[in-house]
Write an enzyme that holds these catalytic residues in place. Structure first.
Site, mmCIF file in Angstrom:
data_model
loop_
_atom_site.group_PDB
_atom_site.id
_atom_site.type_symbol
_atom_site.label_atom_id
_atom_site.label_comp_id
_atom_site.label_asym_id
_atom_site.label_seq_id
_atom_site.Cartn_x
_atom_site.Cartn_y
_atom_site.Cartn_z
ATOM 1 C CE LYS A 20 35.602 45.664 45.401
ATOM 2 N NZ LYS A 20 35.598 45.604 43.928
ATOM 3 N NE ARG A 128 32.951 37.792 39.387
ATOM 4 C CZ ARG A 128 33.093 38.998 39.916
ATOM 5 N NH1 ARG A 128 33.816 39.161 41.003
ATOM 6 N NH2 ARG A 128 32.519 40.024 39.365
HETATM 7 P P1 G5P Z 1 30.372 43.707 44.907
HETATM 8 O O1 G5P Z 1 30.098 42.307 45.190
HETATM 9 O O2 G5P Z 1 31.131 44.515 45.889
HETATM 10 P P2 G5P Z 1 32.199 44.610 42.835
HETATM 11 O O3 G5P Z 1 31.659 44.912 41.479
HETATM 12 O O4 G5P Z 1 32.737 45.756 43.575
HETATM 13 O O5 G5P Z 1 31.032 43.761 43.472
HETATM 14 P P3 G5P Z 1 33.464 42.216 42.570
HETATM 15 O O6 G5P Z 1 32.826 41.988 41.222
HETATM 16 O O7 G5P Z 1 32.998 41.406 43.721
HETATM 17 O O8 G5P Z 1 33.401 43.707 42.889
HETATM 18 P P4 G5P Z 1 36.218 41.900 43.325
HETATM 19 O O9 G5P Z 1 35.791 41.381 44.649
HETATM 20 O O10 G5P Z 1 36.984 43.183 43.272
HETATM 21 O O11 G5P Z 1 35.010 42.019 42.318
HETATM 22 O O12 G5P Z 1 37.077 40.839 42.539
HETATM 23 P P5 G5P Z 1 37.244 39.240 42.739
HETATM 24 O O13 G5P Z 1 35.907 38.604 42.839
HETATM 25 O O14 G5P Z 1 38.275 38.968 43.772
HETATM 26 O O15 G5P Z 1 37.916 38.901 41.332
HETATM 27 C C1 G5P Z 1 37.164 39.005 40.146
HETATM 28 C C2 G5P Z 1 37.395 37.734 39.319
HETATM 29 O O16 G5P Z 1 38.738 37.751 38.861
HETATM 30 C C3 G5P Z 1 37.243 36.417 40.102
HETATM 31 O O17 G5P Z 1 36.733 35.431 39.225
HETATM 32 C C4 G5P Z 1 38.681 36.065 40.513
HETATM 33 O O18 G5P Z 1 38.876 34.654 40.698
HETATM 34 C C5 G5P Z 1 39.436 36.567 39.311
HETATM 35 N N1 G5P Z 1 40.809 37.006 39.562
HETATM 36 C C6 G5P Z 1 41.323 37.643 40.642
HETATM 37 N N2 G5P Z 1 42.621 37.885 40.462
HETATM 38 C C7 G5P Z 1 42.945 37.401 39.219
HETATM 39 C C8 G5P Z 1 44.134 37.345 38.443
HETATM 40 O O19 G5P Z 1 45.195 37.816 38.860
HETATM 41 N N3 G5P Z 1 44.047 36.773 37.205
HETATM 42 C C9 G5P Z 1 42.877 36.240 36.711
HETATM 43 N N4 G5P Z 1 42.871 35.690 35.503
HETATM 44 N N5 G5P Z 1 41.727 36.274 37.434
HETATM 45 C C10 G5P Z 1 41.760 36.835 38.652
HETATM 46 O O20 G5P Z 1 29.006 44.489 44.634
HETATM 47 C C11 G5P Z 1 28.034 43.933 43.797
HETATM 48 C C12 G5P Z 1 26.811 44.808 43.777
HETATM 49 O O21 G5P Z 1 26.263 44.903 45.098
HETATM 50 C C13 G5P Z 1 25.713 46.203 45.327
HETATM 51 C C14 G5P Z 1 25.797 46.917 43.983
HETATM 52 O O22 G5P Z 1 24.621 46.625 43.261
HETATM 53 C C15 G5P Z 1 27.024 46.255 43.338
HETATM 54 O O23 G5P Z 1 27.031 46.387 41.925
HETATM 55 N N6 G5P Z 1 26.498 46.860 46.373
HETATM 56 C C16 G5P Z 1 26.346 48.118 46.775
HETATM 57 N N7 G5P Z 1 25.480 49.101 46.383
HETATM 58 C C17 G5P Z 1 25.615 50.298 46.989
HETATM 59 N N8 G5P Z 1 26.549 50.566 47.929
HETATM 60 C C18 G5P Z 1 27.420 49.611 48.356
HETATM 61 N N9 G5P Z 1 28.343 49.892 49.299
HETATM 62 C C19 G5P Z 1 27.329 48.323 47.777
HETATM 63 N N10 G5P Z 1 28.027 47.172 47.968
HETATM 64 C C20 G5P Z 1 27.514 46.296 47.103
HETATM 65 MG MG MG Z 2 33.902 40.949 45.513
#
Ligand code: G5P
Ligand code: MG
Length: 219
Positions: A20, A128
């Site tokens: 995302k 990451r």
């Molecule tokens: P977050 O911060 O919203 P998540 O778990 O939904 O956390 P996250 O982990 O931030 O989502 P993302 O944004 O979907 O993941 O993914 P990203 O960061 O872009 O990519 C993940 C990794 O893969 C990175 O290292 C990137 O460089 C790599 N990558 C991307 N594409 C590729 C690819 O093609 N190949 C490879 N090899 N790598 C790749 O929420 C965190 C916490 O905040 C709270 C909760 O506690 C939650 O757990 N929270 C909430 N709680 C309640 N309600 C809500 N609405 C909340 N929002 C946040």
């Molecule tokens: Mg994220």
């Protein structure tokens, strides 16, 4: 769909580490839209040790959701700050309660849902690294930082997220399946959800632009 004479309000959904943040940063570079990530904002509060940061820290560290009442109040306030701009919301809503609350104050126009296999996700979180102040995210082997452990733009230290520990990742994936998946159905029923499947962000990105180009050019 087309949106005329109004500011686009979009969401990006997807499992933890589905890309995302990565896809959002590409959207922000290509189109004029503000990226609002609930997770980045919460991590910023934790880093600055604000009252909210102290309240939510344990939830994030353990991979659990912050309670709806706290989240809804916080995000509705954050969205008011950018209501004069088109925005792309990432990480909120994550429960049907949050989706209903958002819909009441701001019905959204477009919902992008990233669908990436779980085994790919597990691999990604291990590698990451994040720059907390900006939310910039790196992955060793995918977008490796120019200097190991340092942010490309500021040169500041990169850190690993506490919720990227295997047990917290497991918890986040379980919560995603049980609590967040119904949010997808919420938007499907509204007829505004578009799914993008792929194993990599590079595979997903052209599909996203093909979908968004006609929407943004209609503004
Ligand atoms: P977050 O911060 O919203 P998540 O778990 O939904 O956390 P996250 O982990 O931030 O989502 P993302 O944004 O979907 O993941 O993914 P990203 O960061 O872009 O990519 C993940 C990794 O893969 C990175 O290292 C990137 O460089 C790599 N990558 C991307 N594409 C590729 C690819 O093609 N190949 C490879 N090899 N790598 C790749 O929420 C965190 C916490 O905040 C709270 C909760 O506690 C939650 O757990 N929270 C909430 N709680 C309640 N309600 C809500 N609405 C909340 N929002 C946040
Ligand atoms: Mg994220």
């Amino acid at each position: 769909m087309t949106v005329k004479n109004k500011l686009l309000k979009a969401l990006i959904l997807g499992a933890p580490a589905s890309g995302k943040g990565t896809i959002s940063s590409r959207i922000v570079k290509k189109y004029t839209v503000a990226h609002v990530s609930s997770g980045d904002k919460l991590r910023d509060h934790i880093e600055k040790q604000t009252d909210l940061g102290k309240e939510v820290k344990k939830y994030l560290n353990e991979g659990k959701l912050v309670p709806d009442d706290v989240m809804i109040k916080f995000m509705i306030t954050e969205l008011k700050k950018v209501d004069d701009k088109p925005w792309l919301l990432d990480g909120f809503p994550r429960t049907v309660g949050q989706a209903n609350a958002l819909w009441k104050v701001q019905p959204v126009d477009v919902v992008l849902n990233l669908v990436v296999p779980f085994e790919v996700i597990i691999d990604r979180v291990r590698n990451r690294w994040v720059h907390l102040a900006s939310g910039r995210v790196y992955n060793i082997g995918f977008n490796t930082p120019k200097v190991e452990g340092k942010d490309d733009v500021t040169g500041e230290d990169l850190v690993q997220r506490p919720d990227d520990r295997p047990e917290a990742v497991q918890k986040r994936l379980e919560i995603y399946e049980s609590v967040t998946r119904p949010v997808i159905d919420f938007y499907k029923e509204k007829g505004i959800l578009k799914e993008f499947h792929g194993r990599t962000s590079d595979e997903i990105w052209p599909k996203v632009t093909s979908y968004l180009d006609p929407i943004f050019t209609k503004f």
